[in-house]
Design an enzyme around this catalytic site. Structure first.
Site, PDB file in Angstrom:
ATOM      1  N   TYR A  30      47.788  21.350  88.329  1.00  0.00           N
ATOM      2  CA  TYR A  30      47.159  22.425  89.081  1.00  0.00           C
ATOM      3  C   TYR A  30      45.757  22.043  89.511  1.00  0.00           C
ATOM      4  O   TYR A  30      45.211  21.024  89.068  1.00  0.00           O
ATOM      5  CB  TYR A  30      47.143  23.724  88.270  1.00  0.00           C
ATOM      6  CG  TYR A  30      46.086  23.793  87.177  1.00  0.00           C
ATOM      7  CD1 TYR A  30      46.211  23.077  86.001  1.00  0.00           C
ATOM      8  CD2 TYR A  30      44.953  24.589  87.338  1.00  0.00           C
ATOM      9  CE1 TYR A  30      45.248  23.152  85.004  1.00  0.00           C
ATOM     10  CE2 TYR A  30      43.983  24.681  86.344  1.00  0.00           C
ATOM     11  CZ  TYR A  30      44.132  23.961  85.182  1.00  0.00           C
ATOM     12  OH  TYR A  30      43.169  24.031  84.211  1.00  0.00           O
ATOM     13  N   LYS A 144      45.025  17.093  85.110  1.00  0.00           N
ATOM     14  CA  LYS A 144      44.912  18.560  85.170  1.00  0.00           C
ATOM     15  C   LYS A 144      46.305  19.164  85.043  1.00  0.00           C
ATOM     16  O   LYS A 144      46.920  19.622  86.014  1.00  0.00           O
ATOM     17  CB  LYS A 144      44.192  18.999  86.455  1.00  0.00           C
ATOM     18  CG  LYS A 144      43.459  20.313  86.276  1.00  0.00           C
ATOM     19  CD  LYS A 144      42.354  20.486  87.270  1.00  0.00           C
ATOM     20  CE  LYS A 144      41.771  21.892  87.285  1.00  0.00           C
ATOM     21  NZ  LYS A 144      41.259  22.393  86.022  1.00  0.00           N
ATOM     22  N   GLU A 176      34.038  18.338  75.762  1.00  0.00           N
ATOM     23  CA  GLU A 176      33.752  19.272  76.865  1.00  0.00           C
ATOM     24  C   GLU A 176      34.009  20.689  76.389  1.00  0.00           C
ATOM     25  O   GLU A 176      34.214  20.930  75.199  1.00  0.00           O
ATOM     26  CB  GLU A 176      34.616  18.917  78.086  1.00  0.00           C
ATOM     27  CG  GLU A 176      36.109  18.955  77.822  1.00  0.00           C
ATOM     28  CD  GLU A 176      36.956  18.611  79.047  1.00  0.00           C
ATOM     29  OE1 GLU A 176      36.480  18.802  80.181  1.00  0.00           O
ATOM     30  OE2 GLU A 176      38.097  18.183  78.861  1.00  0.00           O
ATOM     31  N   LEU A 200      38.324  16.233  81.342  1.00  0.00           N
ATOM     32  CA  LEU A 200      38.688  16.392  82.749  1.00  0.00           C
ATOM     33  C   LEU A 200      37.522  15.878  83.597  1.00  0.00           C
ATOM     34  O   LEU A 200      36.356  16.178  83.302  1.00  0.00           O
ATOM     35  CB  LEU A 200      38.964  17.861  83.084  1.00  0.00           C
ATOM     36  CG  LEU A 200      39.492  18.006  84.514  1.00  0.00           C
ATOM     37  CD1 LEU A 200      40.955  17.611  84.593  1.00  0.00           C
ATOM     38  CD2 LEU A 200      39.297  19.406  85.044  1.00  0.00           C
TER      39      LEU A 200
END
Ligand code: PDD
Length: 288
Positions: A30, A144, A176, A200
């Site tokens: 996505y 992702k 993160e 990411l």
């Protein structure tokens, strides 16, 4: 309106098969785009990441990127959203449930929709509180993927602890946040985890690092431990919906004096200058 494959349908008529592999396995990818002034922000970077995610999980894209872009532009035009987001996912299609890939020729399923969302300027002025938790996600956080259970569980822990978000760490090394990248300021330099398989590769992260370099702020993409996070001069998170949001409390303790720091503010100003026409602005009212 919802985009399904190449059709634009009203929300109430949007249908996805119960055998869709996105639903059964989280088998898909996505993107979340930011919409400012009715346009997709940094769309090339999002498309590049989409192509990379698709390649890494061996998922054929349903159409060339040019065609996908045309569909998303039409979706935006149909909905009239000026300030918001576009959510888009591609699953490996619908087929009887079996772990291995479905038969060749099973078409991937594209789904996209727009949501109205104002810039969270009050939060960007004030800053957020976070907790720290072990990063229990898989080892390909650079993809992702639709599979977000690790992030979902971490974010829920933050909610239950009364915090706004969570900073994840692997064996004490900060990676993160649940849906954003994490950065600190240490001795005037920005420090953030390298863009490897453990985080990411955020589109906002790349914009912020570019702006920092343009402003002459040193950037170090290196691993740092929780102790360095707790002793940081400033901390902030970056992401499509949060842009640059100061982190002012970590595990109940203030970051420096507990107020958003000057380098964070400079970066917010520089970021805001990239989107000159938006109505909602951090500028006024932000303590400097
Ligand atoms: N999340 N890290 C993670 C784990 C993310 O899920 C995201 C984005 C980011 C920031 O990336 P970008 O700057 O490209 O938005 C970092 C999206 C917005 C989401 O899942 O809703």
């Amino acid at each position: 309106m919802i985009l399904i494959d190449d059709r634009f349908v009203p929300e109430t008529e949007a249908r996805i098969s119960y055998l869709d592999r996105g639903y059964c396995f989280g088998d898909g990818i996505y993107e979340v785009f930011r919409v400012y002034n009715g346009r997709l922000f940094e769309k090339e970077a999002h498309y590049e990441r989409l192509v990379r995610s698709a390649r890494e999980v061996k998922l054929p894209l349903p159409c060339p990127i040019g065609e996908l872009d045309a569909r998303l532009s039409k979706l935006l035009a149909l909905t009239g959203v000026q300030e918001g987001t576009v959510y888009m996912q591609i699953s490996r299609g619908a087929a009887p449930r079996a772990h291995a890939f479905p038969p060749v020729g099973t078409p991937p399923v594209l789904l996209a929709y727009c949501t109205e969302l104002k810039r969270p300027v009050e939060t960007m002025r004030r800053g957020v509180s976070v907790i720290t938790r072990p990063d229990i996600r898989w080892l390909r956080c650079d993809i992702k993927s639709l599979n977000l259970l690790g992030s979902v569980l971490a974010k829920q822990e933050a909610v239950e602890a009364g915090a706004d978000d969570v900073i994840l760490h692997r064996d004490g090394i900060v990676t993160e946040c649940s849906a954003a990248n994490a950065m600190i300021v240490q001795g005037g330099a920005i420090v953030t985890h390298p863009a490897d398989h453990l985080i990411l590769h955020g589109v906002t992260r790349a914009v912020v690092l570019r702006l920092a370099r343009e402003l002459g702020i040193p950037v170090r993409e290196e691993r740092f431990p929780l102790e360095t996070l707790m002793a940081a001069d400033e901390a902030f998170l970056t992401g499509t919906t949060f842009e640059i949001t100061p982190i002012v409390r970590i595990d109940g303790r203030p970051v420096a004096d507990g107020n958003p720091g000057p380098i964070t503010r400079r970066l917010q100003d520089a970021f805001e200058a990239l989107i000159p026409q938006v109505e909602t602005r951090i500028g006024e009212g932000a303590p400097r």
